[in-house]
Design a protein around this motif. Structure first.
Motif, PDB file in Angstrom:
ATOM      1  N   LEU A  49       0.826  -1.214   0.000  1.00  0.00           N
ATOM      2  CA  LEU A  49       0.000   0.000   0.000  1.00  0.00           C
ATOM      3  C   LEU A  49       0.858   1.262   0.000  1.00  0.00           C
ATOM      4  N   THR A  50       0.577   2.154  -0.949  1.00  0.00           N
ATOM      5  CA  THR A  50       1.224   3.472  -0.972  1.00  0.00           C
ATOM      6  C   THR A  50       0.133   4.534  -1.084  1.00  0.00           C
ATOM      7  N   PHE A  51       0.140   5.465  -0.153  1.00  0.00           N
ATOM      8  CA  PHE A  51      -0.728   6.635  -0.321  1.00  0.00           C
ATOM      9  C   PHE A  51      -0.044   7.585  -1.299  1.00  0.00           C
ATOM     10  N   THR A  52      -0.781   8.045  -2.279  1.00  0.00           N
ATOM     11  CA  THR A  52      -0.203   8.977  -3.258  1.00  0.00           C
ATOM     12  C   THR A  52      -0.950  10.294  -3.134  1.00  0.00           C
ATOM     13  N   VAL A  53      -0.257  11.297  -2.641  1.00  0.00           N
ATOM     14  CA  VAL A  53      -0.905  12.586  -2.382  1.00  0.00           C
ATOM     15  C   VAL A  53      -0.690  13.520  -3.570  1.00  0.00           C
ATOM     16  N   HIS A  54      -1.800  14.085  -4.014  1.00  0.00           N
ATOM     17  CA  HIS A  54      -1.770  14.991  -5.161  1.00  0.00           C
ATOM     18  C   HIS A  54      -1.237  16.353  -4.717  1.00  0.00           C
ATOM     19  N   LEU A  55      -0.078  16.734  -5.269  1.00  0.00           N
ATOM     20  CA  LEU A  55       0.507  18.053  -4.982  1.00  0.00           C
ATOM     21  C   LEU A  55       1.073  18.599  -6.284  1.00  0.00           C
ATOM     22  N   ASP A  56       0.681  19.779  -6.679  1.00  0.00           N
ATOM     23  CA  ASP A  56       1.142  20.321  -7.967  1.00  0.00           C
ATOM     24  C   ASP A  56       2.212  21.399  -7.827  1.00  0.00           C
ATOM     25  N   GLY A  57       2.744  21.590  -6.630  1.00  0.00           N
ATOM     26  CA  GLY A  57       3.801  22.590  -6.459  1.00  0.00           C
ATOM     27  C   GLY A  57       3.836  23.045  -5.015  1.00  0.00           C
ATOM     28  N   MET A  58       4.611  24.085  -4.765  1.00  0.00           N
ATOM     29  CA  MET A  58       4.714  24.642  -3.420  1.00  0.00           C
ATOM     30  C   MET A  58       3.393  25.319  -3.041  1.00  0.00           C
ATOM     31  N   ARG A  59       3.332  25.806  -1.796  1.00  0.00           N
ATOM     32  CA  ARG A  59       2.066  26.249  -1.183  1.00  0.00           C
ATOM     33  C   ARG A  59       1.190  27.105  -2.107  1.00  0.00           C
ATOM     34  N   PHE A 116      -2.468  22.819   0.745  1.00  0.00           N
ATOM     35  CA  PHE A 116      -1.067  22.382   0.752  1.00  0.00           C
ATOM     36  C   PHE A 116      -0.630  22.044   2.180  1.00  0.00           C
ATOM     37  N   ASP A 117      -0.896  22.954   3.122  1.00  0.00           N
ATOM     38  CA  ASP A 117      -0.435  22.727   4.502  1.00  0.00           C
ATOM     39  C   ASP A 117      -1.086  21.478   5.111  1.00  0.00           C
ATOM     40  N   THR A 118      -2.375  21.296   4.823  1.00  0.00           N
ATOM     41  CA  THR A 118      -3.066  20.102   5.355  1.00  0.00           C
ATOM     42  C   THR A 118      -2.462  18.833   4.759  1.00  0.00           C
ATOM     43  N   ALA A 119      -2.179  18.874   3.468  1.00  0.00           N
ATOM     44  CA  ALA A 119      -1.629  17.682   2.802  1.00  0.00           C
ATOM     45  C   ALA A 119      -0.224  17.362   3.329  1.00  0.00           C
ATOM     46  N   ILE A 120       0.582  18.386   3.556  1.00  0.00           N
ATOM     47  CA  ILE A 120       1.944  18.146   4.060  1.00  0.00           C
ATOM     48  C   ILE A 120       1.887  17.554   5.473  1.00  0.00           C
ATOM     49  N   LYS A 121       0.983  18.076   6.290  1.00  0.00           N
ATOM     50  CA  LYS A 121       0.845  17.562   7.664  1.00  0.00           C
ATOM     51  C   LYS A 121       0.416  16.083   7.610  1.00  0.00           C
ATOM     52  N   PHE A 125      10.412  19.786  -5.787  1.00  0.00           N
ATOM     53  CA  PHE A 125      10.967  18.419  -5.705  1.00  0.00           C
ATOM     54  C   PHE A 125      11.960  18.312  -4.545  1.00  0.00           C
ATOM     55  N   ASP A 126      12.786  19.359  -4.356  1.00  0.00           N
ATOM     56  CA  ASP A 126      13.729  19.355  -3.221  1.00  0.00           C
ATOM     57  C   ASP A 126      12.965  19.287  -1.906  1.00  0.00           C
ATOM     58  N   PHE A 127      11.881  20.071  -1.833  1.00  0.00           N
ATOM     59  CA  PHE A 127      11.115  20.130  -0.584  1.00  0.00           C
ATOM     60  C   PHE A 127      10.482  18.775  -0.261  1.00  0.00           C
ATOM     61  N   VAL A 128       9.792  18.186  -1.236  1.00  0.00           N
ATOM     62  CA  VAL A 128       9.110  16.914  -0.913  1.00  0.00           C
ATOM     63  C   VAL A 128      10.129  15.796  -0.666  1.00  0.00           C
ATOM     64  N   THR A 129      11.277  15.875  -1.321  1.00  0.00           N
ATOM     65  CA  THR A 129      12.336  14.891  -1.059  1.00  0.00           C
ATOM     66  C   THR A 129      12.776  14.984   0.406  1.00  0.00           C
ATOM     67  N   GLY A 181      11.157  12.845   3.085  1.00  0.00           N
ATOM     68  CA  GLY A 181      11.421  11.392   3.156  1.00  0.00           C
ATOM     69  C   GLY A 181      10.356  10.562   2.478  1.00  0.00           C
ATOM     70  N   ILE A 182       9.729  11.114   1.429  1.00  0.00           N
ATOM     71  CA  ILE A 182       8.652  10.382   0.762  1.00  0.00           C
ATOM     72  C   ILE A 182       9.195   9.202  -0.053  1.00  0.00           C
ATOM     73  N   ASP A 183       8.276   8.321  -0.440  1.00  0.00           N
ATOM     74  CA  ASP A 183       8.638   7.105  -1.176  1.00  0.00           C
ATOM     75  C   ASP A 183       8.355   7.295  -2.665  1.00  0.00           C
ATOM     76  N   GLY A 184       8.871   8.340  -3.231  1.00  0.00           N
ATOM     77  CA  GLY A 184       8.777   8.520  -4.681  1.00  0.00           C
ATOM     78  C   GLY A 184       7.801   9.593  -5.127  1.00  0.00           C
ATOM     79  N   MET A 185       8.045  10.043  -6.351  1.00  0.00           N
ATOM     80  CA  MET A 185       7.191  11.078  -6.961  1.00  0.00           C
ATOM     81  C   MET A 185       6.792  10.592  -8.360  1.00  0.00           C
ATOM     82  N   THR A 186       5.541  10.835  -8.712  1.00  0.00           N
ATOM     83  CA  THR A 186       5.077  10.545 -10.076  1.00  0.00           C
ATOM     84  C   THR A 186       4.757  11.873 -10.737  1.00  0.00           C
TER      85      THR A 186
END
Ligand code: SF4
Ligand code: SF4
Length: 338
Positions: free
Chosen positions: A125-135, A148-153, A184-188, A191-196
């Protein structure tokens, strides 16, 4: 790391088996849409444009399992709508994991943190959170401040509880490459498990038609965005195949594999792909047998396909190409973060 070794091995075994069986067309990722409802109204989204009587429907867990078994794809992506609005989503996910499917549960992140207690961490199972950029950029894309803030939390909470969490990013016209690189630097750093990543597609029924990318623009933009990654100065962890990234930057020319990511929803099996809505079939076999596949893909001349470079059409092409002897070394290197 993004796609982990057991998953890569299972997909490799599956691809070899399909070849040995001589199957010309076979699914790789089932796009299972158990509902179209959402708690957001993003400007580029075609899914929430369905009429209210469709939006209120849910697939039952049994309907989901039947579709998964009928199709046989080793990976099941659950987009939506917002799947966490489905009252039995936990039962659906448990049933898919019991069938040893690699599940990507896509969410906009608003309900994720408060839904975590319904799930258990699993390599399947991997949760994949939709994020299209910074805040600022993301909140503009989803047309609501604070998302954005809710998704990051939620991502941080899910990671802290041991879940696999990835992100899923659509790149639209007007995106500044340096902003995407900062993102990409921020989400890296989380400690996430990959980006699509994928370019957007101009759904005929989506309200915002002005910000989708044309093919040559797509390649130029992705060349700029991915330049530091390609040069080795950034160690971003993509779930996309390295060959699909080559396709996005124009280093590879692929044809679409629409039957590689079939889509099943409350309406049935969507013809011909996740993006185009040209009717539905009752069974997966009917979709395979009755669709005139020569009418789709760039070479077909179909104007709806001419600018499309979306991952659901071209990732399966890249995955099949990755099995060619000349590409296996490259795929393995990417798997180990090389
Ligand atoms: S979160 Fe996803 S499903 Fe919901 S409106 Fe946005 S793009 Fe559509
Ligand atoms: S090119 Fe795009 S729109 Fe056309 S069939 Fe393939 S995925 Fe669908």
């Amino acid at each position: 790391m993004g796609i982990h070794l057991p998953q890569a091995i299972e997909i490799g075994k599956y691809l070899v088996t399909q070849r040995l069986k001589g199957r010309k067309r076979f699914p790789l990722i089932l796009m299972l849409e158990p509902l179209f409802r959402c708690n957001l109204a993003c400007t580029g989204c075609g899914k929430i444009q369905h009429p209210p009587e469709i939006l209120k429907q849910n697939l039952s867990p049994e309907e989901c399992f039947q579709a998964v078994e009928e199709c046989g794809a080793p990976v099941v992506s659950i987009p939506g709508g917002e799947p966490l609005l489905h009252p039995q989503i936990d039962e659906i996910v448990r049933g898919l994991i019991a069938r040893k499917k690699f599940v990507y549960l896509c969410s906009n992140g608003l309900l994720l943190e408060k839904s975590l207690h319904k799930f258990e961490p699993s390599p399947y199972l991997t949760f994949t959170v939709h994020l299209d950029g910074m805040r600022e950029k993301h909140d503009e894309c989803v047309d609501r401040k604070g998302v954005f803030d809710t998704a990051i939390k939620a991502i941080q909470a899910a990671k802290a509880q041991g879940f696999r969490v990835a992100i899923n990013t659509t790149v639209f016209d007007g995106t500044k490459p340096e902003e995407m690189q900062e993102f990409f630097d921020f989400v890296t750093s989380l400690g996430i498990d990959g980006m699509t990543i994928s370019p957007g597609y101009n759904y005929e029924w989506a309200p915002d038609q002005d910000h989708f990318l044309k093919r040559e623009q797509t390649k130029a933009l992705f060349r700029e965005i991915l330049a530091p990654f390609k040069a080795g100065s950034k160690k971003w962890d993509f779930n996309n195949s390295p060959l699909f990234l080559d396709f996005l930057t124009g280093e590879k020319d692929y044809e679409c594999t629409p039957w590689g990511s079939p889509s099943y929803s409350v309406l049935g099996w969507q013809k011909p792909c996740y993006l185009l809505n040209e009717g539905h079939y009752k069974t997966f076999q009917e979709l395979l047998d009755k669709t005139d596949w020569s009418e789709y893909g760039q070479k077909s001349g179909n104007p709806k396909c001419s600018d499309c470079m979306v991952h659901c059409g071209y990732e399966p092409t890249a995955a099949i190409d990755a099995m060619q002897p000349a590409n296996i070394g490259r795929s393995m290197k990417a798997l180990w973060g090389g």
